[in-house]
Motif scaffolding. Structure first.
Motif, PDB file in Angstrom:
ATOM      1  N   LEU A 117      84.926  62.001  62.972  1.00  0.00           N
ATOM      2  CA  LEU A 117      85.641  61.739  64.213  1.00  0.00           C
ATOM      3  C   LEU A 117      86.860  62.642  64.313  1.00  0.00           C
ATOM      4  O   LEU A 117      87.518  62.934  63.305  1.00  0.00           O
ATOM      5  CB  LEU A 117      86.095  60.281  64.276  1.00  0.00           C
ATOM      6  CG  LEU A 117      85.022  59.227  64.531  1.00  0.00           C
ATOM      7  CD1 LEU A 117      85.628  57.841  64.394  1.00  0.00           C
ATOM      8  CD2 LEU A 117      84.398  59.404  65.904  1.00  0.00           C
ATOM      9  N   ASP A 118      87.152  63.078  65.530  1.00  0.00           N
ATOM     10  CA  ASP A 118      88.353  63.857  65.766  1.00  0.00           C
ATOM     11  C   ASP A 118      89.574  63.012  65.395  1.00  0.00           C
ATOM     12  O   ASP A 118      89.703  61.870  65.851  1.00  0.00           O
ATOM     13  CB  ASP A 118      88.424  64.260  67.239  1.00  0.00           C
ATOM     14  CG  ASP A 118      89.677  65.038  67.544  1.00  0.00           C
ATOM     15  OD1 ASP A 118      90.615  64.432  68.109  1.00  0.00           O
ATOM     16  OD2 ASP A 118      89.724  66.225  67.213  1.00  0.00           O
ATOM     17  N   PRO A 119      90.483  63.514  64.558  1.00  0.00           N
ATOM     18  CA  PRO A 119      91.622  62.701  64.103  1.00  0.00           C
ATOM     19  C   PRO A 119      92.477  62.164  65.245  1.00  0.00           C
ATOM     20  O   PRO A 119      92.930  61.024  65.203  1.00  0.00           O
ATOM     21  CB  PRO A 119      92.412  63.670  63.212  1.00  0.00           C
ATOM     22  CG  PRO A 119      91.417  64.673  62.764  1.00  0.00           C
ATOM     23  CD  PRO A 119      90.453  64.838  63.911  1.00  0.00           C
ATOM     24  N   SER A 120      92.735  62.984  66.268  1.00  0.00           N
ATOM     25  CA  SER A 120      93.577  62.521  67.374  1.00  0.00           C
ATOM     26  C   SER A 120      92.882  61.414  68.156  1.00  0.00           C
ATOM     27  O   SER A 120      93.531  60.443  68.585  1.00  0.00           O
ATOM     28  CB  SER A 120      93.925  63.689  68.304  1.00  0.00           C
ATOM     29  OG  SER A 120      92.756  64.239  68.893  1.00  0.00           O
ATOM     30  N   LEU A 121      91.568  61.518  68.329  1.00  0.00           N
ATOM     31  CA  LEU A 121      90.830  60.463  69.017  1.00  0.00           C
ATOM     32  C   LEU A 121      90.807  59.198  68.172  1.00  0.00           C
ATOM     33  O   LEU A 121      90.925  58.086  68.698  1.00  0.00           O
ATOM     34  CB  LEU A 121      89.399  60.927  69.310  1.00  0.00           C
ATOM     35  CG  LEU A 121      88.498  59.913  70.030  1.00  0.00           C
ATOM     36  CD1 LEU A 121      89.108  59.462  71.346  1.00  0.00           C
ATOM     37  CD2 LEU A 121      87.109  60.515  70.259  1.00  0.00           C
ATOM     38  N   ARG A 122      90.665  59.350  66.874  1.00  0.00           N
ATOM     39  CA  ARG A 122      90.708  58.189  65.980  1.00  0.00           C
ATOM     40  C   ARG A 122      92.036  57.440  66.125  1.00  0.00           C
ATOM     41  O   ARG A 122      92.062  56.210  66.262  1.00  0.00           O
ATOM     42  CB  ARG A 122      90.514  58.640  64.538  1.00  0.00           C
ATOM     43  CG  ARG A 122      90.491  57.500  63.512  1.00  0.00           C
ATOM     44  CD  ARG A 122      90.586  58.057  62.108  1.00  0.00           C
ATOM     45  NE  ARG A 122      89.431  58.865  61.764  1.00  0.00           N
ATOM     46  CZ  ARG A 122      88.340  58.388  61.173  1.00  0.00           C
ATOM     47  NH1 ARG A 122      88.264  57.110  60.870  1.00  0.00           N
ATOM     48  NH2 ARG A 122      87.342  59.191  60.886  1.00  0.00           N
ATOM     49  N   ARG A 123      93.149  58.203  66.122  1.00  0.00           N
ATOM     50  CA  ARG A 123      94.468  57.575  66.258  1.00  0.00           C
ATOM     51  C   ARG A 123      94.611  56.899  67.616  1.00  0.00           C
ATOM     52  O   ARG A 123      95.175  55.805  67.719  1.00  0.00           O
ATOM     53  CB  ARG A 123      95.562  58.616  66.047  1.00  0.00           C
ATOM     54  CG  ARG A 123      95.708  59.102  64.626  1.00  0.00           C
ATOM     55  CD  ARG A 123      96.965  59.924  64.448  1.00  0.00           C
ATOM     56  NE  ARG A 123      96.932  61.144  65.233  1.00  0.00           N
ATOM     57  CZ  ARG A 123      96.458  62.299  64.787  1.00  0.00           C
ATOM     58  NH1 ARG A 123      95.976  62.385  63.564  1.00  0.00           N
ATOM     59  NH2 ARG A 123      96.470  63.375  65.548  1.00  0.00           N
ATOM     60  N   GLN A 124      94.117  57.558  68.665  1.00  0.00           N
ATOM     61  CA  GLN A 124      94.225  56.998  70.007  1.00  0.00           C
ATOM     62  C   GLN A 124      93.420  55.712  70.129  1.00  0.00           C
ATOM     63  O   GLN A 124      93.870  54.738  70.738  1.00  0.00           O
ATOM     64  CB  GLN A 124      93.738  58.022  71.032  1.00  0.00           C
ATOM     65  CG  GLN A 124      94.074  57.675  72.470  1.00  0.00           C
ATOM     66  CD  GLN A 124      93.690  58.793  73.431  1.00  0.00           C
ATOM     67  OE1 GLN A 124      93.018  59.744  73.050  1.00  0.00           O
ATOM     68  NE2 GLN A 124      94.111  58.676  74.666  1.00  0.00           N
ATOM     69  N   PHE A 125      92.234  55.699  69.541  1.00  0.00           N
ATOM     70  CA  PHE A 125      91.370  54.520  69.602  1.00  0.00           C
ATOM     71  C   PHE A 125      92.009  53.343  68.853  1.00  0.00           C
ATOM     72  O   PHE A 125      92.042  52.215  69.358  1.00  0.00           O
ATOM     73  CB  PHE A 125      90.003  54.857  69.000  1.00  0.00           C
ATOM     74  CG  PHE A 125      88.951  53.808  69.239  1.00  0.00           C
ATOM     75  CD1 PHE A 125      88.269  53.747  70.441  1.00  0.00           C
ATOM     76  CD2 PHE A 125      88.642  52.883  68.260  1.00  0.00           C
ATOM     77  CE1 PHE A 125      87.291  52.796  70.668  1.00  0.00           C
ATOM     78  CE2 PHE A 125      87.672  51.917  68.473  1.00  0.00           C
ATOM     79  CZ  PHE A 125      86.997  51.872  69.674  1.00  0.00           C
ATOM     80  N   ILE A 126      92.528  53.611  67.669  1.00  0.00           N
ATOM     81  CA  ILE A 126      93.180  52.550  66.887  1.00  0.00           C
ATOM     82  C   ILE A 126      94.430  52.059  67.595  1.00  0.00           C
ATOM     83  O   ILE A 126      94.705  50.854  67.655  1.00  0.00           O
ATOM     84  CB  ILE A 126      93.522  53.067  65.473  1.00  0.00           C
ATOM     85  CG1 ILE A 126      92.224  53.322  64.690  1.00  0.00           C
ATOM     86  CG2 ILE A 126      94.398  52.059  64.724  1.00  0.00           C
ATOM     87  CD1 ILE A 126      92.445  53.975  63.343  1.00  0.00           C
ATOM     88  N   GLY A 127      95.205  53.000  68.171  1.00  0.00           N
ATOM     89  CA  GLY A 127      96.397  52.596  68.908  1.00  0.00           C
ATOM     90  C   GLY A 127      96.062  51.753  70.119  1.00  0.00           C
ATOM     91  O   GLY A 127      96.797  50.816  70.458  1.00  0.00           O
ATOM     92  N   MET A 128      94.938  52.059  70.774  1.00  0.00           N
ATOM     93  CA  MET A 128      94.502  51.269  71.923  1.00  0.00           C
ATOM     94  C   MET A 128      94.197  49.834  71.504  1.00  0.00           C
ATOM     95  O   MET A 128      94.637  48.875  72.157  1.00  0.00           O
ATOM     96  CB  MET A 128      93.249  51.901  72.539  1.00  0.00           C
ATOM     97  CG  MET A 128      92.631  51.101  73.669  1.00  0.00           C
ATOM     98  SD  MET A 128      90.975  51.684  74.114  1.00  0.00           S
ATOM     99  CE  MET A 128      90.031  51.112  72.683  1.00  0.00           C
ATOM    100  N   ILE A 129      93.466  49.679  70.402  1.00  0.00           N
ATOM    101  CA  ILE A 129      93.068  48.339  69.953  1.00  0.00           C
ATOM    102  C   ILE A 129      94.260  47.536  69.468  1.00  0.00           C
ATOM    103  O   ILE A 129      94.420  46.355  69.809  1.00  0.00           O
ATOM    104  CB  ILE A 129      92.007  48.447  68.834  1.00  0.00           C
ATOM    105  CG1 ILE A 129      90.720  49.055  69.394  1.00  0.00           C
ATOM    106  CG2 ILE A 129      91.735  47.081  68.211  1.00  0.00           C
ATOM    107  CD1 ILE A 129      89.671  49.330  68.346  1.00  0.00           C
ATOM    108  N   GLY A 131      97.556  48.269  69.922  1.00  0.00           N
ATOM    109  CA  GLY A 131      98.803  48.388  70.660  1.00  0.00           C
ATOM    110  C   GLY A 131      98.735  47.983  72.106  1.00  0.00           C
ATOM    111  O   GLY A 131      98.853  46.808  72.448  1.00  0.00           O
ATOM    112  N   TRP A 132      98.498  48.962  73.005  1.00  0.00           N
ATOM    113  CA  TRP A 132      98.710  48.701  74.420  1.00  0.00           C
ATOM    114  C   TRP A 132      97.588  47.928  75.083  1.00  0.00           C
ATOM    115  O   TRP A 132      97.813  47.271  76.091  1.00  0.00           O
ATOM    116  CB  TRP A 132      98.962  50.014  75.160  1.00  0.00           C
ATOM    117  CG  TRP A 132      97.995  51.121  74.891  1.00  0.00           C
ATOM    118  CD1 TRP A 132      98.124  52.111  73.970  1.00  0.00           C
ATOM    119  CD2 TRP A 132      96.758  51.347  75.555  1.00  0.00           C
ATOM    120  NE1 TRP A 132      97.052  52.945  74.007  1.00  0.00           N
ATOM    121  CE2 TRP A 132      96.188  52.517  74.980  1.00  0.00           C
ATOM    122  CE3 TRP A 132      96.070  50.713  76.583  1.00  0.00           C
ATOM    123  CZ2 TRP A 132      94.976  53.042  75.384  1.00  0.00           C
ATOM    124  CZ3 TRP A 132      94.856  51.230  76.998  1.00  0.00           C
ATOM    125  CH2 TRP A 132      94.312  52.376  76.405  1.00  0.00           C
TER     126      TRP A 132
END
Length: 206
Positions: A117-129, A131-132
């Motif tokens: 997985l693309d690292p930035s997409l991984r971080r964004q997905f985890i942050g979505m779940i 966080g916001w």
């Protein structure tokens, strides 16, 4: 389990035309054999994931030089738009000795490692779940429907990006699944999945 990578060559690809279904058609315009002394492991041995990603990113400056030579773009300030456009027309594919694609590199330094997985997409997905996205319920309870809708659309786009990423890994990874099985797992038909997959600006099932 740690995965190891052993780059053997870099293919410099150019966009030759666009297919009828909207996909880009690439053609290899140059090949560079990897010198073992240039890799980040002594003797050019296998690299772990972090070392390989760093090595792949180091290819980007050479890819930019390649793009500018092919396009004939000069280095003056007035050619910024032309230079940017030329960068979109090239990519680097890092392969092993058997010709298996290990990673795709773009002139902007972005790296897609096959099977990861693309690292930035991984971080964004985890942050979505974490966080916001959970705050969406709170926004609805506060009657902030516009904020809730904006969050949901943002979440849907992140999920679609993750879906596209996983589909690409499933269908084109080291152990690729047949396209019909990928479509079945995605709950759609092969034709519908192909149409959606080749239109990155559209949400699936929209």
């Amino acid at each position: 389990m740690t995965r190891f990578y052993h780059p053997d060559r870099i293919d410099y690809d150019m966009v030759m035309s666009s297919g009828h279904d909207g996909r880009r058609l690439w053609s290899t315009a140059g090949v560079e054999v990897v010198d073992p002394s240039t890799v980040l492991v002594e003797g050019g041995g296998p690299m772990d994931g972090d070392a390989f990603r760093a090595y792949a990113a180091s290819v980007a400056p050479r890819l930019r030089d390649f793009a500018e030579r092919l396009s004939g773009v000069e280095s003056d300030a007035g050619s910024t738009a032309g230079r940017y456009q030329s960068y979109q027309q090239v990519r680097g594919i890092i392969r092993d000795a058997e010709g298996m694609m290990l990673a795709e590199v773009r002139a902007d330094g972005s790296v897609t490692v096959l099977g990861e997985l693309d690292p930035s997409l991984r971080r964004q997905f985890i942050g979505m779940i974490n966080g916001w996205l959970p705050m969406t319920i709170r926004e609805v309870d506060r009657y902030s429907y516009e904020n809730a809708l904006a969050s949901l659309i943002k979440a849907r786009r992140v999920v679609d990006s993750m879906l596209r990423e996983v589909i690409g890994i499933a269908a084109g990874g080291p152990e690729p699944l047949p396209w019909d099985r990928v479509a079945e797992a995605a709950g759609t038909t092969p034709a519908a999945l192909t149409s959606w997959f080749s239109s990155p600006d559209e949400l699936i099932n929209s």
